[in-house]
Design a protein around this motif. Structure first.
Motif, short mmCIF file in Angstrom:
data_model
loop_
_atom_site.label_atom_id
_atom_site.label_comp_id
_atom_site.label_asym_id
_atom_site.label_seq_id
_atom_site.Cartn_x
_atom_site.Cartn_y
_atom_site.Cartn_z
N PRO A 59 0.82 -1.22 0.00
CA PRO A 59 0.00 0.00 0.00
C PRO A 59 0.85 1.27 0.00
O PRO A 59 1.92 1.33 0.60
CB PRO A 59 -0.81 -0.12 1.30
N LEU A 60 0.35 2.29 -0.69
CA LEU A 60 0.97 3.60 -0.64
C LEU A 60 0.59 4.26 0.68
O LEU A 60 -0.60 4.38 1.00
CB LEU A 60 0.49 4.46 -1.80
N PRO A 61 1.56 4.68 1.49
CA PRO A 61 1.24 5.30 2.78
C PRO A 61 0.28 6.48 2.61
O PRO A 61 0.44 7.29 1.70
CB PRO A 61 2.60 5.75 3.31
N PRO A 62 -0.71 6.59 3.49
CA PRO A 62 -1.71 7.66 3.37
C PRO A 62 -1.11 9.06 3.35
O PRO A 62 -1.64 9.95 2.69
CB PRO A 62 -2.59 7.46 4.60
N ASP A 63 0.02 9.27 4.04
CA ASP A 63 0.58 10.61 4.09
C ASP A 63 1.22 11.04 2.78
O ASP A 63 1.59 12.21 2.62
CB ASP A 63 1.60 10.72 5.24
N LEU A 64 1.33 10.11 1.81
CA LEU A 64 1.88 10.45 0.51
C LEU A 64 0.81 10.70 -0.55
O LEU A 64 1.13 11.17 -1.65
CB LEU A 64 2.82 9.34 0.02
N TRP A 65 -0.43 10.38 -0.23
CA TRP A 65 -1.47 10.50 -1.24
C TRP A 65 -1.58 11.92 -1.80
O TRP A 65 -1.64 12.12 -3.02
CB TRP A 65 -2.82 10.06 -0.66
N ASP A 66 -1.61 12.93 -0.94
CA ASP A 66 -1.80 14.29 -1.41
C ASP A 66 -0.61 14.79 -2.23
O ASP A 66 -0.76 15.70 -3.05
CB ASP A 66 -2.04 15.23 -0.22
N THR A 67 0.57 14.20 -2.02
CA THR A 67 1.75 14.59 -2.78
C THR A 67 1.76 13.97 -4.16
O THR A 67 2.16 14.61 -5.14
CB THR A 67 3.03 14.16 -2.02
N ILE A 68 1.30 12.73 -4.27
CA ILE A 68 1.43 11.95 -5.51
C ILE A 68 0.16 11.98 -6.36
O ILE A 68 0.23 12.01 -7.60
CB ILE A 68 1.82 10.50 -5.17
N ALA A 125 -7.90 0.33 -2.32
CA ALA A 125 -7.44 1.67 -2.67
C ALA A 125 -5.97 1.91 -2.36
O ALA A 125 -5.24 2.42 -3.22
CB ALA A 125 -8.31 2.72 -1.98
N PRO A 126 -5.45 1.58 -1.17
CA PRO A 126 -4.03 1.87 -0.90
C PRO A 126 -3.08 1.13 -1.85
O PRO A 126 -2.03 1.66 -2.22
CB PRO A 126 -3.85 1.41 0.55
N LEU A 127 -3.46 -0.09 -2.25
CA LEU A 127 -2.63 -0.84 -3.17
C LEU A 127 -2.70 -0.23 -4.57
O LEU A 127 -1.69 -0.10 -5.26
CB LEU A 127 -3.08 -2.30 -3.21
N MET A 128 -3.91 0.16 -5.00
CA MET A 128 -4.06 0.78 -6.31
C MET A 128 -3.38 2.15 -6.36
O MET A 128 -2.90 2.58 -7.41
CB MET A 128 -5.54 0.91 -6.66
N ALA A 129 -3.30 2.81 -5.22
CA ALA A 129 -2.58 4.08 -5.18
C ALA A 129 -1.10 3.88 -5.48
O ALA A 129 -0.47 4.69 -6.16
CB ALA A 129 -2.77 4.74 -3.81
N LYS A 130 -0.53 2.78 -5.00
CA LYS A 130 0.87 2.48 -5.31
C LYS A 130 1.02 2.20 -6.80
O LYS A 130 2.02 2.60 -7.41
CB LYS A 130 1.34 1.27 -4.49
N LEU A 131 0.03 1.52 -7.41
CA LEU A 131 0.08 1.26 -8.84
C LEU A 131 0.04 2.57 -9.63
O LEU A 131 0.77 2.74 -10.61
CB LEU A 131 -1.08 0.35 -9.24
N VAL A 132 -0.79 3.51 -9.21
CA VAL A 132 -0.85 4.82 -9.88
C VAL A 132 0.50 5.52 -9.76
O VAL A 132 0.99 6.13 -10.72
CB VAL A 132 -1.98 5.68 -9.29
#
Length: 219
Positions: free
Chosen positions: A121-130, A145-152
């Motif tokens: 998973p993409l850490p939640p604190d990185l979502w707004d940056t990426i 969602a957290p795993l798909m965020a890493k894919l994005v």
């Protein structure tokens, strides 16, 4: 969940070939193992040992890919912008994680970008940056969602690498918008970049292999 078994480099290379044009050559190496010495001009000063191994493994993989194309193995210096300087007539892309390294080389003028990221998973604190706001909104409806965020994130990295050979422009994650499909994705420019108008797109493909997301963009 990421694979727990030891990495299978042959399987990684095969997965990459399944995403790449038939004219591209690909090779995989293990960055945890000692790699052949760097060639003249390939120094990476002041890097820690792990980064040196990853850098050397990437150059070694790229030279293997060159030879697959029938080209002589050549040095791949690092530019002032930290990007590889490919030999005349060739373009390529190199990616690595702590456990895997992959390089692809193709004849110019085709541009290729590849990226490997652990399928975690993409850490939640990185979502707004990426992620852009509408990317966040779309992912919020997905059960993973957290795993798909890493894919994005990986898709944006691959798209950035593919376009950079043409634009030579540094920019942030907000310049690329990713729309995911089942096995493909679209990378759309949100603003003008040299060589790419706002709204123009690059096509990408992805898979999950060896506990990693592997993304590929060709331009």
């Amino acid at each position: 969940m990421p694979d727990l078994a030891a990495p299978d480099l042959a399987a990684l290379a095969a997965a990459a070939r399944g995403l790449l044009p038939g004219t591209a050559a690909v090779a995989a190496t293990d960055p945890t193992q000692p790699a052949p010495a760097l060639w003249r001009g390939e120094a990476l000063p002041n890097a820690i040992d792990a980064r040196q191994r990853e850098f050397a493994a990437g150059r070694h993989a790229a030279r293997q890919a060159m030879e697959q194309l029938g080209c002589p193995a050549q040095a791949i210096p690092i530019g002032a912008d930290r990007a590889p300087i490919w030999p005349t007539g060739l373009n390529g892309s190199i990616t690595h994680s702590a456990a895997l390294c992959l390089a692809v080389v193709t004849q110019a003028p085709r541009f290729i970008g590849i990226d490997l990221e652990p399928a975690t998973p993409l850490p939640p604190d990185l979502w707004d940056t990426i992620l852009l706001p509408d990317e966040c909104a779309t992912l919020a409806r997905a059960p993973d969602a957290p795993l798909m965020a890493k894919l994005v994130f990986s898709a944006k990295e691959a798209a950035y690498k593919a376009q950079y050979a043409r634009s030579k422009t540094l920019f942030g994650f907000e310049v690329i918008h990713i729309t995911l499909g089942a096995t493909h994705f679209t990378a759309q420019f949100t603003q003008d970049v040299p060589g790419f108008a706002a709204g123009s797109t690059l096509g990408g493909r992805y898979t999950q292999t060896q506990g990693h997301f592997l993304t590929v963009v060709t331009a």
